[in-house]
Design an enzyme around this catalytic site. Structure first.
Site, mmCIF file in Angstrom:
data_model
loop_
_atom_site.group_PDB
_atom_site.id
_atom_site.type_symbol
_atom_site.label_atom_id
_atom_site.label_comp_id
_atom_site.label_asym_id
_atom_site.label_seq_id
_atom_site.Cartn_x
_atom_site.Cartn_y
_atom_site.Cartn_z
ATOM 1 N N ARG A 86 0.968 -1.433 0.139
ATOM 2 C CA ARG A 86 -0.113 0.183 -0.259
ATOM 3 C C ARG A 86 0.318 1.128 0.216
ATOM 4 O O ARG A 86 2.041 0.971 -0.289
ATOM 5 C CB ARG A 86 -0.763 -0.005 1.593
ATOM 6 C CG ARG A 86 -0.314 -0.501 2.581
ATOM 7 C CD ARG A 86 -0.990 -0.652 3.387
ATOM 8 N NE ARG A 86 -0.607 -0.220 4.909
ATOM 9 C CZ ARG A 86 -1.415 0.188 5.714
ATOM 10 N NH1 ARG A 86 -2.641 -0.764 6.056
ATOM 11 N NH2 ARG A 86 -0.546 0.232 7.403
ATOM 12 N N MET B 76 3.333 4.448 -0.357
ATOM 13 C CA MET B 76 4.225 4.722 -1.769
ATOM 14 C C MET B 76 4.440 3.501 -2.569
ATOM 15 O O MET B 76 4.298 3.679 -3.874
ATOM 16 C CB MET B 76 5.088 5.275 -0.819
ATOM 17 C CG MET B 76 4.930 6.454 -0.693
ATOM 18 S SD MET B 76 6.618 7.949 -0.167
ATOM 19 C CE MET B 76 7.432 7.008 0.848
ATOM 20 N N ASP C 171 9.328 -10.440 4.950
ATOM 21 C CA ASP C 171 9.343 -9.846 6.544
ATOM 22 C C ASP C 171 11.097 -8.593 6.167
ATOM 23 O O ASP C 171 12.180 -9.790 6.334
ATOM 24 C CB ASP C 171 9.279 -10.478 7.507
ATOM 25 C CG ASP C 171 9.879 -9.526 9.020
ATOM 26 O OD1 ASP C 171 10.632 -8.806 8.820
ATOM 27 O OD2 ASP C 171 9.603 -10.172 9.181
ATOM 28 N N VAL C 172 11.653 -7.649 5.661
ATOM 29 C CA VAL C 172 13.208 -6.901 5.721
ATOM 30 C C VAL C 172 13.609 -6.834 7.046
ATOM 31 O O VAL C 172 14.499 -6.654 6.680
ATOM 32 C CB VAL C 172 12.870 -5.570 5.655
ATOM 33 C CG1 VAL C 172 11.273 -5.086 4.178
ATOM 34 C CG2 VAL C 172 12.163 -4.848 6.399
ATOM 35 N N ASN D 129 11.812 0.362 -0.224
ATOM 36 C CA ASN D 129 10.292 1.338 1.070
ATOM 37 C C ASN D 129 9.782 0.930 2.108
ATOM 38 O O ASN D 129 9.258 1.908 2.331
ATOM 39 C CB ASN D 129 9.418 1.110 -0.535
ATOM 40 C CG ASN D 129 8.301 2.523 -0.250
ATOM 41 O OD1 ASN D 129 8.328 3.161 -0.770
ATOM 42 N ND2 ASN D 129 7.018 1.615 0.811
ATOM 43 N N TYR E 78 12.752 7.113 14.584
ATOM 44 C CA TYR E 78 13.173 7.476 13.080
ATOM 45 C C TYR E 78 13.797 8.297 12.746
ATOM 46 O O TYR E 78 14.156 7.972 11.523
ATOM 47 C CB TYR E 78 11.177 7.973 13.241
ATOM 48 C CG TYR E 78 10.419 7.995 11.395
ATOM 49 C CD1 TYR E 78 10.187 6.743 10.774
ATOM 50 C CD2 TYR E 78 10.605 8.964 10.846
ATOM 51 C CE1 TYR E 78 10.095 6.771 9.525
ATOM 52 C CE2 TYR E 78 9.716 9.467 9.818
ATOM 53 C CZ TYR E 78 9.904 8.061 9.133
ATOM 54 O OH TYR E 78 9.378 7.945 7.386
ATOM 55 N N LYS F 138 16.446 6.831 10.113
ATOM 56 C CA LYS F 138 16.594 7.446 8.487
ATOM 57 C C LYS F 138 18.055 8.392 8.280
ATOM 58 O O LYS F 138 18.397 7.958 6.477
ATOM 59 C CB LYS F 138 15.056 8.307 8.532
ATOM 60 C CG LYS F 138 13.948 8.110 8.180
ATOM 61 C CD LYS F 138 14.044 6.862 7.166
ATOM 62 C CE LYS F 138 12.676 6.254 6.963
ATOM 63 N NZ LYS F 138 12.279 5.203 5.820
ATOM 64 N N THR G 51 -0.295 8.990 3.258
ATOM 65 C CA THR G 51 -0.055 7.290 3.223
ATOM 66 C C THR G 51 -0.998 7.564 4.309
ATOM 67 O O THR G 51 -1.321 8.343 5.517
ATOM 68 C CB THR G 51 0.472 7.001 3.098
ATOM 69 O OG1 THR G 51 1.978 7.134 3.993
ATOM 70 C CG2 THR G 51 1.881 7.220 1.751
#
Length: 259
Positions: free
Chosen positions: A18, A20, A62-63, A89, A155, A159, A190
């Site tokens: 879902r 992006m 599952d990354v 992503n 976060y 990033k 999103t």
């Protein structure tokens, strides 16, 4: 109908069920690519695969699990014969909390998905991309990989790490013909911004009215930049940041003068 910008290319997209990721998959198929879409949200992933048809393959991904990355890359090559593009992503936000109140378990979970997941994704595709003669890795970071953000230390940490890993990987992989760039979205409409996701109204908390473009971004605003980086149009771009934020990081906003 003219040739697509990604004709003949094969892309692997994480977090594709879902938002992006899904929009990137749709645009890539429209531009001639075949896509392998990976996520843990199996219901939504299957719906997207059905929408995209024979040009798409859905895989559970599952990354945070290296074996699942290995399997996803093997499935990509077995099904479509090559791998040209990786879009890292997948990501999670976590609950915004002050530093002193942030549980270490939440910090570690965000790092595992957003940072370790990108590391594993890049690591897993090097051999397949080299076999294809090169490729493009696109790591989705954030404007929080460029600036600090109150109450968002897990976060932001993850990033910023994605930004640094991107530059290091670009240095290492250039000799293999593999380009690596990071994309830094601002506020994108999103599910991640939904109060149902984090338990608070982020749109109120972060003052979206300060965006110079005058609106919240849409997933296709990011997907079009990702398309450029996946295509041969960006052949001389590597190790760079591409900001998609409606001007949010351009400077300190000044309130309009009273009428």
């Amino acid at each position: 109908m003219g040739a697509g910008r990604l004709d003949g290319k094969v892309a692997l997209i994480s977090g594709a069920a879902r938002g992006m990721g899904a929009e990137e998959a749709r645009l890539f198929v429209a531009e001639g690519a075949r896509v392998v879409i990976g996520d843990v949200l199996e219901g939504e992933l299957k719906q997207l695969a059905a929408e995209l048809g024979d040009a798409a393959l859905a895989v559970h991904l599952d990354v945070t699990e290296e074996d699942e990355w290995t399997a996803a890359v093997a499935s990509t090559v077995a099904t479509f014969g090559r791998l040209d593009v990786l879009i890292n992503n997948a990501g999670i936000l976590g609950i915004p909390l002050p530093l002193a109140m942030t549980p270490v378990d939440q910090y570690r979970r965000v790092i595992e998905v957003n940072q370790v997941g990108v590391f594993l994704g890049m690591k897993s595709v090097v051999g397949a991309m080299a076999d294809s003669g090169g490729g493009s890795i696109i790591n989705i970071s954030s404007i929080d990989g460029l600036l600090g953000q109150t109450a968002m230390i897990p976060y932001v940490s993850s990033k910023f790490a994605v930004r640094g890993m991107t530059k290091t990987a670009a240095q290492e992989l250039g000799m293999l013909g593999i380009r690596v760039n990071s994309v830094h979205p601002g506020y994108i409409d999103t599910q991640m911004l939904s109060p149902d996701n984090v338990g608070i109204d982020l749109k109120a908390m972060f003052h979206f009215d300060n965006v110079p473009a005058g609106r919240v971004g849409q997933p296709d605003d990011v997907a079009k930049v990702v398309l450029f980086l996946a295509s041969d149009d960006s052949a001389y771009c590597t190790g760079s940041e591409f900001v998609v934020d409606g001007g949010l990081t351009s400077g300190v906003p000044i309130p309009p003068a009273p009428a």
